[in-house]
Write a protein that holds these residues in place. Sequence first.
Motif, short mmCIF file in Angstrom:
data_model
loop_
_atom_site.label_atom_id
_atom_site.label_comp_id
_atom_site.label_asym_id
_atom_site.label_seq_id
_atom_site.Cartn_x
_atom_site.Cartn_y
_atom_site.Cartn_z
N ALA A 300 0.83 -1.21 0.00
CA ALA A 300 0.00 0.00 0.00
C ALA A 300 0.86 1.26 0.00
O ALA A 300 0.60 2.21 -0.75
CB ALA A 300 -0.93 -0.01 1.21
N GLN A 318 -7.28 3.60 2.00
CA GLN A 318 -8.38 2.96 2.71
C GLN A 318 -9.71 3.23 2.03
O GLN A 318 -10.59 2.36 1.98
CB GLN A 318 -8.40 3.44 4.16
N GLN A 321 -9.79 1.04 -1.03
CA GLN A 321 -9.93 -0.37 -0.62
C GLN A 321 -11.36 -0.68 -0.19
O GLN A 321 -11.85 -1.79 -0.39
CB GLN A 321 -8.95 -0.66 0.53
N THR A 325 -11.92 -3.82 -3.72
CA THR A 325 -10.73 -4.44 -3.13
C THR A 325 -9.55 -4.32 -4.09
O THR A 325 -9.48 -4.98 -5.12
CB THR A 325 -10.99 -5.92 -2.81
#
Length: 352
Positions: A300, A318, A321, A325
């Motif tokens: 990440a 985040q 995500q 995904t």
Amino acid sequence: MRRAVVICPGRGTYNKPDLGSLMRLNPDKTELFQRFDAIRRAGGQDTVTELDGAATYSVARHTRGDTAAALIYAASYADFLSLKDIDVLAVTGNSMGWYTTLACAGALSAEQGFELVNTMGQMMQESLIGGQIVYPITDDTWQPDTGRRAEVMQLVARIASRADHSLALSIDLGGLLVLAGNDAGLAAFTEQAEPQGQFPLRLPNHAAFHTALQAPVALAAQNRFDPTFFAQPKRPMIDGRGAIWWPHATDTEALHRYTLGHQVTTPYDFAKAISCAAREFAPDVFIVLGPGTTLGGAVAQSLIKAGWLGMRSKQDFQTRQSETTLLTAMGRPDQRPLVTGNSPPADAIRPL
């Protein structure tokens, strides 16, 4: 079918929570593990199933190079074979994960990959030249701090210039730098670097990987493995320089020289490999093979460093995500089913 770049983890990813995970997570891979066991048994070593099936986890036993490398490869390769409905665009890895990459991409067979990993693990453990330290260069938002990185590398250079002191960059993990050197160099850095929580952190049973100190290991490996050991990959591979090795266009002698020469003795730029994977292959998802979950943050942070999809911070990642995904770690029980189509057994689930 989702398009993916697969990422193979390196040393330090098989830890106490992973004990017993080989068969729990991959009960259908018994025959594969038996083939690996036969290679270990022929060399007078404890087998991977014996090590994974031990009653208790031992740092002294399970983190040794001649143990950890075999366990990690077995777990990673088994996970790769467990992928379902995934179009693998390319494979890359971190440090030791390059050897697993070779097997997942088809440049080596499963047994050849295991033999390479096992042999390199033995050589590293027998010589155990130097060690490694981890140090962060990002803030809490995972934004790259170029000033901090420059200060760290200046300190490394000053220490390395001293008599009998060896210290150099080993791995660039995006938000973390792994430094390697001899005991004098590592001790000097630990004394002079600004403390950052648990960092600087010395890694147990790790040698000075990816530095000139490993030249004797590189030479021994080159003498042990012939260039004919390597074959054309069936999938693109991204190495520790961010270079791509293409199917039907790979010089296998050059692959031999890189794998057992350059890759052993010079810094491994994992962040650049991830940046290359993102920009050249634009996958729907990055899949980190097991064991463990420790590499997810580095992936990440490397994507943030590259500005992939406009991400500039931990919050950006985040948000992405949560929407779709982008990163799946097969060591996480909530994410593994997303790429295997099967939920793990209840006793395989562990706290996140």
